[in-house]
Design a protein around this motif. Structure first.
Motif, PDB file in Angstrom:
ATOM      1  N   LEU A 296     -32.485 -62.145 -24.255  1.00 47.62           N
ATOM      2  CA  LEU A 296     -33.049 -62.534 -25.501  1.00 47.62           C
ATOM      3  C   LEU A 296     -33.661 -63.383 -26.063  1.00 47.62           C
ATOM      4  O   LEU A 296     -33.955 -64.385 -27.796  1.00 47.62           O
ATOM      5  N   GLY A 297     -34.822 -63.936 -24.568  1.00 48.48           N
ATOM      6  CA  GLY A 297     -35.758 -65.170 -24.970  1.00 48.48           C
ATOM      7  C   GLY A 297     -36.056 -65.336 -23.722  1.00 48.48           C
ATOM      8  O   GLY A 297     -34.774 -65.763 -22.535  1.00 48.48           O
ATOM      9  N   ILE A 298     -36.807 -65.986 -23.329  1.00 46.32           N
ATOM     10  CA  ILE A 298     -36.967 -67.293 -22.353  1.00 46.32           C
ATOM     11  C   ILE A 298     -36.593 -68.230 -22.147  1.00 46.32           C
ATOM     12  O   ILE A 298     -36.728 -69.136 -22.994  1.00 46.32           O
ATOM     13  N   ALA A 299     -35.142 -68.557 -21.179  1.00 50.58           N
ATOM     14  CA  ALA A 299     -34.873 -69.715 -21.487  1.00 50.58           C
ATOM     15  C   ALA A 299     -35.353 -70.541 -20.349  1.00 50.58           C
ATOM     16  O   ALA A 299     -36.661 -70.506 -19.832  1.00 50.58           O
ATOM     17  N   ASN A 300     -35.404 -71.788 -20.469  1.00 50.27           N
ATOM     18  CA  ASN A 300     -35.457 -73.465 -19.888  1.00 50.27           C
ATOM     19  C   ASN A 300     -33.999 -74.071 -19.914  1.00 50.27           C
ATOM     20  O   ASN A 300     -34.165 -75.220 -20.041  1.00 50.27           O
ATOM     21  N   PRO A 301     -33.627 -73.729 -18.171  1.00 49.55           N
ATOM     22  CA  PRO A 301     -31.956 -74.002 -17.942  1.00 49.55           C
ATOM     23  C   PRO A 301     -32.981 -75.532 -17.340  1.00 49.55           C
ATOM     24  O   PRO A 301     -32.865 -75.764 -16.903  1.00 49.55           O
TER      25      PRO A 301
ATOM     26  N   PRO B 206     -32.084 -62.710 -31.743  1.00 52.94           N
ATOM     27  CA  PRO B 206     -30.644 -62.169 -31.744  1.00 52.94           C
ATOM     28  C   PRO B 206     -29.565 -61.812 -30.676  1.00 52.94           C
ATOM     29  O   PRO B 206     -31.060 -60.770 -29.516  1.00 52.94           O
ATOM     30  N   SER B 207     -28.673 -61.364 -30.425  1.00 44.57           N
ATOM     31  CA  SER B 207     -28.026 -61.454 -29.498  1.00 44.57           C
ATOM     32  C   SER B 207     -28.047 -59.742 -29.182  1.00 44.57           C
ATOM     33  O   SER B 207     -28.243 -59.183 -29.986  1.00 44.57           O
ATOM     34  N   GLY B 208     -27.423 -59.155 -28.289  1.00 43.06           N
ATOM     35  CA  GLY B 208     -27.589 -58.143 -27.752  1.00 43.06           C
ATOM     36  C   GLY B 208     -26.859 -57.213 -28.505  1.00 43.06           C
ATOM     37  O   GLY B 208     -27.129 -56.103 -28.902  1.00 43.06           O
TER      38      GLY B 208
ATOM     39  N   GLN C 243     -39.337 -53.780 -29.776  1.00 47.08           N
ATOM     40  CA  GLN C 243     -40.442 -54.765 -30.090  1.00 47.08           C
ATOM     41  C   GLN C 243     -40.031 -56.313 -29.335  1.00 47.08           C
ATOM     42  O   GLN C 243     -39.901 -57.163 -28.570  1.00 47.08           O
ATOM     43  N   ASP C 244     -38.539 -56.194 -29.270  1.00 45.29           N
ATOM     44  CA  ASP C 244     -37.512 -57.127 -28.293  1.00 45.29           C
ATOM     45  C   ASP C 244     -38.135 -57.755 -27.416  1.00 45.29           C
ATOM     46  O   ASP C 244     -38.365 -58.521 -26.575  1.00 45.29           O
ATOM     47  N   GLY C 245     -38.189 -56.391 -26.697  1.00 46.41           N
ATOM     48  CA  GLY C 245     -38.286 -56.195 -24.549  1.00 46.41           C
ATOM     49  C   GLY C 245     -40.515 -56.551 -24.886  1.00 46.41           C
ATOM     50  O   GLY C 245     -40.130 -58.053 -24.519  1.00 46.41           O
ATOM     51  N   SER C 246     -40.640 -56.597 -25.396  1.00 41.95           N
ATOM     52  CA  SER C 246     -42.544 -56.739 -25.942  1.00 41.95           C
ATOM     53  C   SER C 246     -42.573 -58.328 -26.327  1.00 41.95           C
ATOM     54  O   SER C 246     -43.377 -58.643 -25.640  1.00 41.95           O
TER      55      SER C 246
ATOM     56  N   PHE D 275     -22.306 -60.573 -25.653  1.00 49.64           N
ATOM     57  CA  PHE D 275     -23.092 -60.559 -26.641  1.00 49.64           C
ATOM     58  C   PHE D 275     -24.669 -60.757 -25.994  1.00 49.64           C
ATOM     59  O   PHE D 275     -25.681 -60.665 -26.796  1.00 49.64           O
ATOM     60  N   GLU D 276     -24.584 -61.059 -24.609  1.00 49.84           N
ATOM     61  CA  GLU D 276     -26.348 -60.871 -24.221  1.00 49.84           C
ATOM     62  C   GLU D 276     -26.165 -58.634 -23.738  1.00 49.84           C
ATOM     63  O   GLU D 276     -27.117 -58.762 -23.134  1.00 49.84           O
TER      64      GLU D 276
END
Ligand code: BGC
Length: 723
Positions: free
Chosen positions: A77-82, A95-97, A111-114, A145-146
């Protein structure tokens, strides 16, 4: 189908294979081991590994051979930053999966993947730990949701497109969690038990289609056991199915802490991820000293270690990690916010509309109630959570867990005020139903927001909305007949107040532009295009497991003070038997005559569509052609769905395909849907083939699995198809 054209660039070629084999054979013994044992990408006991950017995983490079380090980041859903390891490094929160799956649109998935691939590359990452596509077998799964819903064709198609989008930016995509990680409760211990044919026709079919559509460089094996054997050492899943039957040329990495022993290497695992976690849990990292000893003694052949190396190198070369190395560079967050908005708008599903929607911009008094609608939109929890552009708000929702994140860039309240500037829009937090009802009495429309937070490791204990929100909605609905409910939930929920409200829309976790998307949908700035990728049950009793397996034990262990991995390991091993087989979700509902609250494929548009001229052809597969007309007064998008409804005289139910068209008022388009023949077949596990039996196959066409308007039956020829 449509997906392949988008991502031909990452298909491997003979030169790639030759180069990979050459580098693999040039590695020293210690380099061979280094490549198959991942580290944490974030600080462990004081320091980030040398060279790691800060993320979930890291594998050092081999500079003398030009092999770049693997910098691995979550996720779909985007690049995480744990843990904010890269201080204040934000990313676009999509948005969620389930929202993506509600679009039924591979272009949105691409588009989301790109977008994710571009941000990963520009942050210096080259491996993306997604997409996840476990089927939604249980609507309480804390990670639905993922994922991409309950149907293998829909999930596999969209995942394939997302993979293409990611890898087109020279970032390796990892499809996960292979396989059957379909509930979070007890995920480290449970055995998902299911017959071979049923698994191949459902959860594994989703992965098979994603593999064909996207060619991911990596696959992540799951925590759980499948038919008694841990997924990361499951010879059948990893060797027989993934590598042999499907000819997957890339590498299998473990989930974090999912490696139970060195024999996993013999059974198909190519790389241990973040070995420190296995060490912390089991006292040893299997691909460290044990692998070295096993190769030295010949218990694991040297050739297998070289194969593990070669597979990793081959994907790195095929996706362009050597030739187009990721480079820190500026990210166009404004352009990506447009993608987030578009995806959110397309994924919102209008479930009920008694005529109140779309709202008129000339309404004079609106009450916005509950759901932290003044602050932002909800996000799900766990490894996929993104630190968004803007600011994340941590709202304590009660209980003993960490605060829940809201994306504050796009509060629905502000968006509603902006789109209806002449209206008096008041807000109340909804903690007291009577106070909310009093406000609702004095407005033209009451919009109630209801939220349900779920996260990795934590299934929803029930299908009910939490925190008294059912009572809040009922009270508001009793006070005002023009009550619109906006759900921001990670999963389906039950709706005891459904008959008393005028409209319901499911906005899922709509990402960083969610508030704008919700306002645009409420006021009809865009058509309502979302269609459900998951069944909304009427009651928990309709589920395969009305009581979530392992939940009682988990709650007792939590009450006894266990937390994190210790909590997960405090349970005793148990089995979850998937008696529904391949009839996941709507397929079982239809076959068992269960009436859902809202059916798979359901979703209302703001215009109406007419279908006609339905023709079904048989032969090697089913091919449907038909016409769709926009019979309403505004432009809109229809998702026409074709289902197999009878097979050789026996009732059947499964999605065969769909076609999405956007039409101006009065416009007509002719469309076709051609079924993948595997969807007509039974998987013959003894011969490892898809077998189509000759005879009559009936297909039905409509706008949802419970709104089928045309049906026809035609003969299909006998066939045996190799996977
Ligand atoms: C999750 C994976 C994730 C990994 C790294 C695991 O706990 O199951 O989906 O990619 O952590 O963060």
């Amino acid at each position: 189908m449509f997906v392949l054209a988008l991502c031909a660039s990452v298909l491997a070629s003979a030169p790639v294979e030759a180069r990979a084999a050459q580098i693999a054979s040039a590695l020293t013994p210690s380099e061979r081991l280094q490549l198959v044992r991942g580290q944490s990408g974030a600080p462990v006991r004081g320091g980030t590994p040398n060279g790691a950017i800060g993320s979930a995983g890291y594998v050092p490079g081999i500079p003398r051979l030009g092999v770049p380090a693997l910098q691995e980041t979550d996720a779909s859903l985007g690049i995480a930053n744990p843990g904010n390891v890269r201080r204040r490094d934000v990313a676009t929160a999509l948005p969620s999966g389930l929202s993506l799956a509600s679009t039924w649109d591979p272009q949105i998935a691409y588009q989301d993947g790109s977008t994710i691939g571009d941000e990963a590359w520009r942050k210096g990452f080259n491996v993306l730990l997604g997409p996840g596509l476990n089927l939604a077998r249980d609507p309480r799964n804390g990670r639905n949701f993922e994922y991409l819903g309950e149907d293998p064709l829909l999930a596999g198609t969209l995942a394939g497109a997302a993979i293409c989008g990611i890898q087109d930016h020279h970032v390796i995509a990892t499809m996960k969690h292979f396989a059957m990680n379909d509930q979070e409760t007890g995920r480290f211990l449970l055995s998902a038990d299911i017959g071979e044919a049923a698994m191949r026709e459902s959860d594994l079919l989703a992965f098979e289609l994603a593999l064909e559509g996207g060619h991911p460089g990596a696959v992540m094996c799951a925590y759980n056991r499948v038919n008694g054997i841990y997924a990361c050492e499951n010879d059948h899943l990893l060797n027989d199915v993934l590598k042999d039957a499907w000819a997957f040329p890339g590498w299998v990495m473990s989930d974090w802490g999912a490696v139970h022993g060195v024999d996993a290497a013999l059974h198909g695992l190519d790389q241990e991820s973040n070995a420190e976690i296995d060490k912390a849990i089991r006292g040893v990292s299997a691909f460290g000293a044990p692998l070295e000893a096993a190769v030295a003694s010949g218990a694991i052949p040297q050739s297998r270690l070289i194969d593990m190396n070669r597979r990793i190198l081959r994907s790195m070369l095929a996706v362009g990690l050597f030739d187009e190395p990721s480079k820190r560079s500026p990210i166009d967050y404004s352009a990506h916010a447009v993608v987030a908005l578009d995806a959110a708008e397309r994924g919102i599903v209008v479930l009920k509309n008694a005529g109140t929607l779309p709202l008129s911009r000339s309404i004079s008094r609106i009450a916005v109630i509950g759901g932290y609608a003044d602050a932002g939109v909800l996000s799900g929890g766990g490894s996929s959570e993104v630190m968004p552009v803007g600011r994340a708000l941590g709202v304590p929702l009660g209980g003993d867990d960490a605060p829940i994140a809201f994306f504050d860039r796009s509060p629905p309240l502000a968006a509603i005020r902006a789109i209806a500037p002449r209206a008096a829009v008041s807000f109340i937090d909804g903690r007291y139903p009577s106070e909310a009802a009093e406000l609702a009495k004095h407005v033209d429309v009451a919009v109630v927001f209801a939220t349900e937070w779920i996260g990795e490791g934590i299934d929803a204990p029930s299908l009910n909305l939490p925190n008294g929100q059912d009572a809040l909605i009922s009270a508001v609905a009793a006070a005002n007949p023009h009550t619109v409910v906006v759900l921001e939930t990670g999963n389906p929920v039950t709706m005891p107040w459904l008959d008393r409200v005028a409209a319901v829309m499911e906005a899922w976790y709509p990402g960083e532009r969610g508030g704008d998307a919700i306002a645009n949908l409420l006021f009809g700035k865009v058509d309502a295009t979302g269609r459900l990728p998951i069944t909304f049950p009427s009651a928990q009793e309709q589920l395969v497991h009305p009581e979530l397996p392992g939940l009682d034990e988990l709650l007792s262990a939590r009450a006894a003070g266990f937390r994190g991995y210790q909590l997960a390991l405090a349970l005793l091993p148990f089995s979850v038997t998937y008696s529904d087989g391949s009839d996941v979700g709507y397929r079982r509902f239809v076959k068992q005559g269960l009436t859902p609250l809202f059916a798979f494929g359901h979703g209302l548009s703001y215009t109406t569509f007419r279908y006609g001229d339905f023709i079904l052809e048989g032969g090697e597969t089913l091919k449907a052609s038909f016409k769709i007309t926009n019979a309403g007064l505004r432009a809109g998008t229809e998702t026409a769905q074709l289902y197999l409804t009878r097979k050789l005289g026996v009732p059947e139910m499964r999605l065969l395909g769909w076609n999405q068209v956007t039409l101006a008022p009065g416009q007509t388009r002719s469309v076709r849907v051609v079924a993948d023949p595997r969807l007509l077949a039974d998987f013959d596990a003894s011969q490892n083939v898809w077998r189509i039996r000759a005879g009559l196959y009936e297909a039905s066409l409509g706008s949802a699995s419970d709104a089928l308007r045309f049906r026809a039956a035609v003969p299909v020829a006998a066939q045996a198809l190799r996977p």
